[in-house]
Scaffold this active site. Structure first.
Site, PDB file in Angstrom:
ATOM      1  N   ASP A 154       0.809  -1.186  -0.013  1.00  0.00           N
ATOM      2  CA  ASP A 154      -0.005   0.123  -0.164  1.00  0.00           C
ATOM      3  C   ASP A 154       0.991   1.022  -0.165  1.00  0.00           C
ATOM      4  OD1 ASP A 154      -2.065   1.737   0.054  1.00  0.00           O
ATOM      5  OD2 ASP A 154      -3.149   0.544   1.749  1.00  0.00           O
TER       6      ASP A 154
HETATM    7  C1  BGC Z   1      -5.069   3.292   0.060  1.00  0.00           C
HETATM    8  C2  BGC Z   1      -5.201   2.504  -1.001  1.00  0.00           C
HETATM    9  C3  BGC Z   1      -4.782   2.950  -2.366  1.00  0.00           C
HETATM   10  C4  BGC Z   1      -3.419   3.969  -2.508  1.00  0.00           C
HETATM   11  C5  BGC Z   1      -3.309   4.737  -3.682  1.00  0.00           C
HETATM   12  C6  BGC Z   1      -3.746   4.190  -0.120  1.00  0.00           C
HETATM   13  O1  BGC Z   1      -3.862   5.219   1.008  1.00  0.00           O
HETATM   14  O2  BGC Z   1      -4.985   2.708   1.303  1.00  0.00           O
HETATM   15  O3  BGC Z   1      -6.236   1.731  -1.056  1.00  0.00           O
HETATM   16  O4  BGC Z   1      -4.973   2.096  -3.480  1.00  0.00           O
HETATM   17  O5  BGC Z   1      -3.401   4.858  -1.262  1.00  0.00           O
HETATM   18  O6  BGC Z   1      -3.937   5.522  -3.650  1.00  0.00           O
END
Ligand code: BGC
Length: 831
Positions: free
Chosen positions: A255
């Site tokens: 993530d």
């Molecule tokens: C989120 C993800 C997301 C990523 C990219 C993160 O903060 O938890 O779900 O895909 O950001 O935007």
């Protein structure tokens, strides 16, 4: 009967997914380069650069980018959110929130949903979709509950598999996230989910397993820790479960900012660090010093290239579908909003409304559609109509009035309260502005930046909400309370990810004229000039329109009184209520924000024909539930939500959804009520409720929920009969009739649950979902439904064998209209 290692049906899905991948991309396998051949030609720096994100020179506005190796024909990868549609700088189809999709109980619709995302992704130059999200709804307050597929692992695993197939059919890679146990937003970057093996396998992992069996190309490792080790460097999750047990051969990305190390993460199985190489950029040094082997690097590169290969992204691009316009997916978005709408209450068949009805419509989301929840799943929609206007169109002869009820827009702060000088960032003389309201022809030029400094003076002492409303740029408010009255306040309006209504938060709901709406709560003393600064800058290509508005201490009461007057004057009232769920922050409670509970209660007190339409992403409390005539749960309905809501209210369509989450009567009833379970103590959330998550908990504790898992009414009625259960294959075929005994066409979702044996080999739920169907029937018509309940559905996770084992003995198969509305049962002996 021996326990199967795989989900029978999901294995079948996985096989078809692999075929679908290459068929959709239309590329013959032999034209694609050999992955190992490519790796052999790559230099070490080229390999390392494949393992972490970079900045996209093209500025499409997506979340992530990998540059590829142009020298070898390895193309760049663009990675975009997310679960409710494609999120780049350009609009795309904003689908109903995933919770609404889950409420359809329809894998077919999940596949269509995925296909819209995949197609839009390609049209927006994207190759990897950061969806679906399949974390189980464990904590009812969870900020991202709207983004995922409900509280039941069986439902989630079926829906996610179909959605993955839909996404990947379009020649892009799907990413199942957030692996694993990312069940809360508060402390999400640090909390350790302390979970036992059985609960992890039975409750938290089946959704991910469903995606893997369906051929998902990528997995996103979660922010949180699991049993003390970060998910992104957790060998149990990334190694034992994902690779060894499930045989996953795609790639794992972190993530955004979830990687905490280089070597340990790579060794555990994290292939790609996103969004940049804070840890992985130096892996080359680690190889040079012998700390990390080049073969470990090769393995990570191989996994990324293999997923690209499977999606057809490595082959020559001659047959690629060109990027460009978004294909119109409005009908799919509308059908899913309707199919996922849950009719929670409908006394005296008050719904659907007659098209000549005299109706007062109340609430901000009746006028401005609440398209979706906040955070990375927020999609700039192709368009978004107003439910009020859509209703007027469908019922042109109805008498419709409107009152906002819960004022989220306020009024422009009057000149009598302001003394402000405006200066331009490039210099020049200050101008005196009596008010801040630059709209239409008065908009400030593109590319300019401005500061207003001065004071605000209120006529009466009290709590005010300042609102900075902007389109075509961004801005912020800095407010200084008098020395003794508290710390400085502030707000920033960027129209970005934001979502809440707290200090400095941009509301999810824009104003009726499409301005972002940023809140800054302030306390003002009558007659005291409080220092105030507002700054704003226009986008390079658009003029800046900006308004400084406020809510005064009496505005809430005024708005409520006006709504009550409107409600009393009309024959029927429809109150639209909402919450603003968002990523990054759990809801503080399950109550509707602002004075909405009081508003609904006050309106219901003057008009017994009060209907509530809900735009929310997760369970809410409904202290007024007994006092209103009908409740229609629309969730965040996506860009076609206005049309869908209007069609349902007047009966041009009928609600077809069932709750994928339990709605409790009180927060204290929830399984995660003790603080050591949620939000956790000393950084640890104890999953000590075990497998008793969602309805399993309410059943075990014998707590009546407000609305049960699987529940939902229709504009017609259904009866179940003629149950037969026959052994077949690895389990049983459960067969029964469903008859529409009402007077309208409608859709039913019959559900099959299985009970536990008298002597349980491990903790087992009183009943758990093991099958469902969805059928639309005309009045008087019946359909015969057969649902296979396989060995996996009859199994529990054995902590002795570390595998699935069938729970043998006398067990009951139950057919119901919800987890609490069982209509038919049959006992069987499971061997
Ligand atoms: C989120 C993800 C997301 C990523 C990219 C993160 O903060 O938890 O779900 O895909 O950001 O935007």
């Amino acid at each position: 009967m021996s326990a199967p290692r795989h989900l029978t049906e999901a294995v079948a899905l996985g096989v078809s997914a692999a075929l679908v991948f290459s068929a959709a991309s239309g590329r013959a396998a032999q034209t694609a380069p050999d992955v190992d051949g490519l790796i052999a030609q790559m230099t070490l720096p080229e390999k390392i650069a494949m393992l972490y994100g970079a900045t996209d020179p093209e500025h499409y506005g997506q979340a992530g980018y990998l540059p590829g190796v142009p020298r070898l024909g390895i193309p760049a990868l663009r990675l975009t959110d997310g679960p409710a549609g494609v999120r780049t700088a350009q609009p795309a189809t904003a689908l109903p929130a995933p919770v609404a999709l889950a409420a359809t109980f329809s894998p077919d619709l999940a596949q269509s949903y995925g296909q819209v995302i995949g197609r839009d992704g390609r049209a927006r130059h994207q190759n990897v979709i950061l969806a679906p999200m399949v974390n189980i709804v464990r904590v009812p307050q969870g900020g991202r509950n709207f983004e995922t597929l409900g509280e039941d692992p069986f439902l989630a695993s079926r829906m996610v598999a179909a959605e993955v197939i839909g996404i990947q059919r379009e020649g892009v890679i799907a990413t199942v996230k957030h692996f694993a146990l990312n069940n809360q937003e508060n402390q999400r970057q640090s909390v350790s989910a302390d979970v036992d093996e059985q609960t992890m396998h039975e409750i938290e992992l089946p959704g991910f397993e469903g995606a893997v069996r369906a051929g998902v190309g990528a997995v996103m490792a979660a922010y949180n820790k699991v049993n003390g080790t970060y998910a992104a460097e957790n060998p149990v999750l990334l190694g034992d479960v994902l690779r060894k047990t499930w045989g996953f051969n795609g790639f794992v990305m972190s993530d955004w900012g979830a990687a905490h190390s280089g070597d340990p993460s790579l060794t555990a199985g994290l292939d790609l660090e996103m969004p940049s190489g804070r840890n992985y950029a130096s892996l080359g040094d680690a190889v040079a010093s012998g700390q990390v082997s080049e073969s470990a690097v090769n393995q990570a590169v191989r996994r990324i290239l293999s997923s690209m290969q499977a999606a057809g992204l490595l082959a020559p691009v001659a047959d690629a579908r060109p990027a460009g316009e978004i294909p119109d997916a409005s009908p799919v978005a509308r059908d899913i909003a309707i199919a996922g709408a849950v009719l929670l209450k409908n006394d005296r068949q008050i719904l659907p409304l007659s098209k000549t009805e005299d109706v007062a419509i109340i609430g901000p989301t009746a006028r401005v559609l609440l398209v979706g929840g906040g955070g990375s799943a927020r999609v700039p929609p192709m368009h978004a109509g107003s439910p009020f206007d859509a209703l007027r169109q469908r019922a042109p002869t109805a008498r419709l009035t409107y009152a906002i009820g819960d004022d989220v827009e306020g009024t422009t702060v009057p000149a009598s309260a302001l003394t402000l000088h405006r200066t331009r960032s490039t210099g020049g003389d200050a101008v005196v502005d009596p008010i801040v309201a630059f709209e239409g022809a008065a908009a400030l030029a593109a590319g300019t930046s401005w500061t207003w400094t001065g004071t605000i003076t209120a006529p009466a002492t009290g709590d005010y909400m300042l609102k900075l409303q902007i389109t075509g740029g961004r801005g912020s408010i800095a407010f200084e309370p008098p020395a003794a009255a508290g710390a400085p306040g502030g707000a920033t309006g960027r129209g970005g990810r934001g979502g809440g209504r707290g200090a400095g938060a941009t509301a999810l709901l824009s104003t009726h004229d499409g301005f972002t709406n940023t809140n800054a709560p302030v306390h003002l003393e009558a007659g005291v000039a409080h220092p105030l600064t507002v700054t704003a800058s226009a986008n390079d290509t658009a003029p800046l329109q900006i308004r400084l508005a406020w809510l005064t201490p009496t505005s809430a009461a005024d708005a409520l009184a006006e709504a009550v007057r409107a409600g009393k004057a009309a024959h029927t009232v429809v109150v639209f209520a909402y919450d603003e769920s968002q990523e990054g922050r759990d809801r503080a409670s399950l109550s509707l924000p602002d004075n909405q509970d009081a508003l609904i209660a006050a309106v219901a007190a003057v008009n017994p024909r009060t209907i509530v339409v809900l735009n929310n992403g997760a369970p809410i409390l409904m202290p007024w539930a007994d006092d209103v005539a009908a409740i229609l749960q629309m969730w965040y309905p996506g860009q076609e939500g206005a049309e869908a809501t209007a069609a349902l209210l007047v009966g041009d369509a009928s609600p077809g959804g069932r709750l994928p989450v339990t709605f409790p009567k009180r927060l204290e009833d929830a399984p995660t009520n003790p603080p050591d379970r949620y939000p956790g103590v000393n950084g640890h959330s104890a999953y000590s409720e075990g497998i008793y998550v969602g309805y399993r908990w309410y059943d075990q504790q014998q707590i009546a929920p407000l609305f049960a898992f699987g529940y939902g009414l229709s504009y017609t009625r259904f009866e179940y009969s003629a149950l037969t259960v026959a052994p077949r294959g690895d389990g049983f075929d459960v067969t029964f009739d469903v008859r529409n005994t009402g007077t309208r066409e409608g859709t039913d979702v019959p559900q099959v649950y299985v009970g536990r044996p008298a002597a349980t080999p491990a903790p087992m739920a009183e009943r758990q979902l093991v099958g469902f169907s969805r059928l639309t029937l005309s009045p008087g018509k019946a359909g015969r439904v057969t649902i296979h309940v396989g060995a996996r559905e009859l199994s529990y996770w054995s902590i002795v064998d570390h595998d699935w084992r069938v729970a043998v003995g006398q067990r009951t198969l139950l057919v119901g209209a919800s987890s609490r509305d069982i209509r038919l049962k049959a006992d069987v002996t499971v061997k």
